[in-house]
Scaffold this motif. Sequence first.
Motif, PDB file in Angstrom:
ATOM      1  N   SER A 169      37.466  43.669  92.751  1.00  0.00           N
ATOM      2  CA  SER A 169      38.294  45.043  92.488  1.00  0.00           C
ATOM      3  C   SER A 169      38.732  45.632  93.676  1.00  0.00           C
ATOM      4  CB  SER A 169      37.366  45.789  91.447  1.00  0.00           C
ATOM      5  OG  SER A 169      37.438  45.087  90.227  1.00  0.00           O
ATOM      6  N   GLU A 170      37.930  45.391  94.841  1.00  0.00           N
ATOM      7  CA  GLU A 170      38.519  46.111  96.015  1.00  0.00           C
ATOM      8  C   GLU A 170      40.103  45.577  96.352  1.00  0.00           C
ATOM      9  OE1 GLU A 170      35.917  46.509  99.661  1.00  0.00           O
ATOM     10  OE2 GLU A 170      34.065  47.044  98.183  1.00  0.00           O
ATOM     11  N   LEU A 171      40.240  44.187  95.931  1.00  0.00           N
ATOM     12  CA  LEU A 171      41.356  43.699  96.322  1.00  0.00           C
ATOM     13  C   LEU A 171      42.481  43.965  95.289  1.00  0.00           C
ATOM     14  CD1 LEU A 171      43.505  41.496  97.681  1.00  0.00           C
ATOM     15  CD2 LEU A 171      42.185  39.744  96.694  1.00  0.00           C
ATOM     16  N   VAL A 172      42.145  43.522  94.022  1.00  0.00           N
ATOM     17  CA  VAL A 172      43.041  43.716  92.960  1.00  0.00           C
ATOM     18  C   VAL A 172      42.036  44.454  91.759  1.00  0.00           C
ATOM     19  CG1 VAL A 172      44.682  43.100  90.899  1.00  0.00           C
ATOM     20  CG2 VAL A 172      44.955  42.394  93.327  1.00  0.00           C
ATOM     21  N   PRO A 173      42.309  45.652  91.212  1.00  0.00           N
ATOM     22  CA  PRO A 173      41.198  46.477  90.452  1.00  0.00           C
ATOM     23  C   PRO A 173      41.231  45.614  89.072  1.00  0.00           C
ATOM     24  CG  PRO A 173      43.110  47.859  91.206  1.00  0.00           C
ATOM     25  CD  PRO A 173      43.190  46.738  91.877  1.00  0.00           C
ATOM     26  N   ASP A 174      40.120  45.586  88.451  1.00  0.00           N
ATOM     27  CA  ASP A 174      40.261  44.752  87.281  1.00  0.00           C
ATOM     28  C   ASP A 174      40.384  45.614  86.138  1.00  0.00           C
ATOM     29  OD1 ASP A 174      39.421  43.008  85.332  1.00  0.00           O
ATOM     30  OD2 ASP A 174      37.410  42.658  85.843  1.00  0.00           O
ATOM     31  N   ARG A 175      41.767  46.305  86.233  1.00  0.00           N
ATOM     32  CA  ARG A 175      41.908  47.066  85.210  1.00  0.00           C
ATOM     33  C   ARG A 175      43.520  46.852  84.653  1.00  0.00           C
ATOM     34  NH1 ARG A 175      38.505  50.307  87.795  1.00  0.00           N
ATOM     35  NH2 ARG A 175      40.100  50.833  89.456  1.00  0.00           N
ATOM     36  N   ASN A 176      43.651  46.599  83.428  1.00  0.00           N
ATOM     37  CA  ASN A 176      44.995  46.642  83.019  1.00  0.00           C
ATOM     38  C   ASN A 176      46.015  47.686  83.240  1.00  0.00           C
ATOM     39  OD1 ASN A 176      47.038  45.218  81.794  1.00  0.00           O
ATOM     40  ND2 ASN A 176      46.908  46.161  79.628  1.00  0.00           N
ATOM     41  N   GLY A 177      47.090  47.400  83.858  1.00  0.00           N
ATOM     42  CA  GLY A 177      48.264  48.518  84.415  1.00  0.00           C
ATOM     43  C   GLY A 177      47.884  48.889  85.780  1.00  0.00           C
ATOM     44  N   GLU A 178      46.749  49.027  86.231  1.00  0.00           N
ATOM     45  CA  GLU A 178      46.576  49.378  87.692  1.00  0.00           C
ATOM     46  C   GLU A 178      46.733  47.964  88.283  1.00  0.00           C
ATOM     47  OE1 GLU A 178      43.099  51.363  90.436  1.00  0.00           O
ATOM     48  OE2 GLU A 178      42.945  51.626  88.292  1.00  0.00           O
ATOM     49  N   ALA A 179      46.122  47.051  87.809  1.00  0.00           N
ATOM     50  CA  ALA A 179      46.268  45.643  88.461  1.00  0.00           C
ATOM     51  C   ALA A 179      47.679  45.183  88.912  1.00  0.00           C
ATOM     52  CB  ALA A 179      45.525  44.522  87.655  1.00  0.00           C
ATOM     53  N   GLN A 180      48.530  45.492  87.785  1.00  0.00           N
ATOM     54  CA  GLN A 180      50.017  44.766  87.900  1.00  0.00           C
ATOM     55  C   GLN A 180      50.556  45.551  88.921  1.00  0.00           C
ATOM     56  OE1 GLN A 180      48.105  45.309  85.064  1.00  0.00           O
ATOM     57  NE2 GLN A 180      49.202  44.033  83.295  1.00  0.00           N
ATOM     58  N   THR A 181      50.442  47.084  88.991  1.00  0.00           N
ATOM     59  CA  THR A 181      50.911  47.747  89.852  1.00  0.00           C
ATOM     60  C   THR A 181      50.661  47.504  91.430  1.00  0.00           C
ATOM     61  OG1 THR A 181      50.829  49.658  88.240  1.00  0.00           O
ATOM     62  CG2 THR A 181      51.469  50.346  90.479  1.00  0.00           C
ATOM     63  N   VAL A 182      49.166  47.111  91.632  1.00  0.00           N
ATOM     64  CA  VAL A 182      48.697  46.972  93.009  1.00  0.00           C
ATOM     65  C   VAL A 182      49.400  45.567  93.160  1.00  0.00           C
ATOM     66  CG1 VAL A 182      46.729  46.112  94.072  1.00  0.00           C
ATOM     67  CG2 VAL A 182      46.544  48.173  92.783  1.00  0.00           C
ATOM     68  N   MET A 183      49.483  44.673  92.440  1.00  0.00           N
ATOM     69  CA  MET A 183      49.772  43.319  92.774  1.00  0.00           C
ATOM     70  C   MET A 183      51.542  43.483  93.025  1.00  0.00           C
ATOM     71  SD  MET A 183      48.055  40.504  90.259  1.00  0.00           S
ATOM     72  CE  MET A 183      48.446  41.516  88.759  1.00  0.00           C
ATOM     73  N   ALA A 184      52.046  44.122  92.447  1.00  0.00           N
ATOM     74  CA  ALA A 184      53.778  44.354  92.632  1.00  0.00           C
ATOM     75  C   ALA A 184      54.019  45.092  93.875  1.00  0.00           C
ATOM     76  CB  ALA A 184      54.076  45.066  91.462  1.00  0.00           C
ATOM     77  N   GLY A 185      52.817  45.794  94.572  1.00  0.00           N
ATOM     78  CA  GLY A 185      53.112  46.394  95.660  1.00  0.00           C
ATOM     79  C   GLY A 185      52.505  45.723  97.036  1.00  0.00           C
ATOM     80  N   LEU A 186      52.004  44.456  96.841  1.00  0.00           N
ATOM     81  CA  LEU A 186      51.581  43.874  98.133  1.00  0.00           C
ATOM     82  C   LEU A 186      52.244  43.573  99.084  1.00  0.00           C
ATOM     83  CD1 LEU A 186      48.870  41.372  96.365  1.00  0.00           C
ATOM     84  CD2 LEU A 186      48.045  43.517  97.648  1.00  0.00           C
ATOM     85  N   GLY A 187      53.519  43.574  98.870  1.00  0.00           N
ATOM     86  CA  GLY A 187      54.633  43.553  99.779  1.00  0.00           C
ATOM     87  C   GLY A 187      54.485  42.027 100.515  1.00  0.00           C
ATOM     88  N   GLY A 188      54.276  41.214  99.894  1.00  0.00           N
ATOM     89  CA  GLY A 188      54.414  39.548 100.314  1.00  0.00           C
ATOM     90  C   GLY A 188      55.931  39.033 100.110  1.00  0.00           C
ATOM     91  N   PRO A 189      56.100  37.740 100.630  1.00  0.00           N
ATOM     92  CA  PRO A 189      57.450  37.215 100.420  1.00  0.00           C
ATOM     93  C   PRO A 189      57.178  36.967  98.704  1.00  0.00           C
ATOM     94  CG  PRO A 189      55.720  35.807 101.999  1.00  0.00           C
ATOM     95  CD  PRO A 189      55.248  37.132 101.526  1.00  0.00           C
ATOM     96  N   LEU A 190      56.045  36.693  98.215  1.00  0.00           N
ATOM     97  CA  LEU A 190      55.849  36.206  96.949  1.00  0.00           C
ATOM     98  C   LEU A 190      54.395  37.116  96.304  1.00  0.00           C
ATOM     99  CD1 LEU A 190      57.422  34.509  94.692  1.00  0.00           C
ATOM    100  CD2 LEU A 190      55.635  32.708  95.575  1.00  0.00           C
ATOM    101  N   ASN A 191      54.807  37.861  95.404  1.00  0.00           N
ATOM    102  CA  ASN A 191      53.442  38.649  95.025  1.00  0.00           C
ATOM    103  C   ASN A 191      52.930  37.861  93.698  1.00  0.00           C
ATOM    104  OD1 ASN A 191      53.919  40.479  96.987  1.00  0.00           O
ATOM    105  ND2 ASN A 191      54.890  42.113  95.535  1.00  0.00           N
ATOM    106  N   PRO A 192      51.615  38.129  93.621  1.00  0.00           N
ATOM    107  CA  PRO A 192      50.911  37.459  92.495  1.00  0.00           C
ATOM    108  C   PRO A 192      51.274  38.142  91.175  1.00  0.00           C
ATOM    109  CG  PRO A 192      49.351  38.627  93.819  1.00  0.00           C
ATOM    110  CD  PRO A 192      50.563  38.427  94.527  1.00  0.00           C
ATOM    111  N   THR A 193      51.218  37.581  90.184  1.00  0.00           N
ATOM    112  CA  THR A 193      51.509  38.402  88.928  1.00  0.00           C
ATOM    113  C   THR A 193      50.117  38.536  88.039  1.00  0.00           C
ATOM    114  OG1 THR A 193      52.507  36.592  87.855  1.00  0.00           O
ATOM    115  CG2 THR A 193      54.061  37.998  88.915  1.00  0.00           C
TER     116      THR A 193
END
Length: 461
Positions: free
Chosen positions: A215-239
Amino acid sequence: MTLVIQSTIKLAEKGNSCMFWFLKRIPLLLLIGIMALVMSNCTMLGLNYASLATANKPVPQPPLDVAAFAEDSGRRDALKEAFEDTLYGPWPAGMPVTHGDWRVVDADYLDGRGSLEEVPITIGSGAGARTFQLIVAFPKTPGQSPLVVSQTFASNCAAFPGSPVTAADGSICDGSEMNGVFGFLATSIFGTYIAEVPVSRYFDAGLAYASFYASELVPDRNGEAQTVMAGLGGPLNPTSALMAWAYGFSAALDVLEADPRIDADHTALMGHSRHGKSALISGVWDRRVDAVIAHQSGFAGAALSRSKTGEGLVRMAESYPHWLAPTAQGYAADLSALPVDQHELLALLAPTPVLLGNGRRDVWSDPNSTYRAAQAASDIYRVEGTTGLTSGGMKSFDPGAGLAFWLRPGGHSVVSEDIDAFTAFLQAHLGQPGIRETAVQTADCPVSLPTIITEGGAKCP
Ligand code: GCU
């Protein structure tokens, strides 16, 4: 008037007797309610037993095209893409991984048997990059150590209680959330090692042990997890959180395989339940991995998505939408349209050795369809020149097999026998050649587990 009063009294008496009837039976009604609740949730509560019969159950669909796997490497890529398009979303290839300075937490860890250290790893770029602490226990043994990397539900404070490791908020751990009544209840239900890591047992098996709090990497919470993943700033973000956590395993390997204390050719990933799912995924997309332990990984892990036993993919997608890619919701609504199933995920791991851990009362994770998935994938292990499942059925455990199936009594938990099974498997596949042979040959302990070989000699678990 008298008539009206008389009928009102009669009605009231009737009402009272009805109320009285109800009040008198409250305990019985409550009991019936509780029984109904328990019975409808027997599987979730671990009160049912997994069936050991597999021949009378459906063969996994779609069938595996063994020849295509053996001859055509394009088949693997197409299958990986199908898993990305349906369940997991893209593997975030090229996502930056960097790390900070190592910190020695305890130079004389476990009475001097090893050194406990930690390193912050950052995934992504820009303001949305995420940093997690990887804790590593290096044994003080000559030469390079084989390694197992785990990812945990529990915080680092709970995984390493009593050691001054860094907590998620950057402070130094002082106690753990597993102290007190909560910890007592959690370990009584989910096993002694649901949070705390028995590092000495991994040292006994000659392994270095690393872990991080997912959860330090991507929080195990619906909503928050998607926001964190979308903001990771990679060439391709996980979904999906499962794919993001899988990438976390890979980032840990980037750092540890470069460390001279680690034997980069003998590394394993390990996870329980949701983190068993992400360990399997990581092993498919990161082919450096030399072995995988997926304990009670269940749906979207090693259990068949088309199985009607246990939690089911549909319920999982509903309860934990952030674990899967948004496209998965459509397939959950119509499972017959799903072009893949999990025996194919296991086949993609071949010939990498995999341990599938199971509990007989953990019907929620569906040991039966997990076994059938492994049976089907075994054909691919064989064409890759290794063993798949060895014969003997769901209760026979062969830690040296390419696909090792471990079924113990009990429920959804991590208990001491599980650690014995994990270390036996890791020794069989990552140990020194001499140790590997002996571990398999001396499987003659009076119990069903093989002999554990330590530096001090052999011992039955
Ligand atoms: C829930 C979920 C499972 C998952 C498990 C876990 O029970 O329904 O799919 O495997 O949590 O991660 O412990």
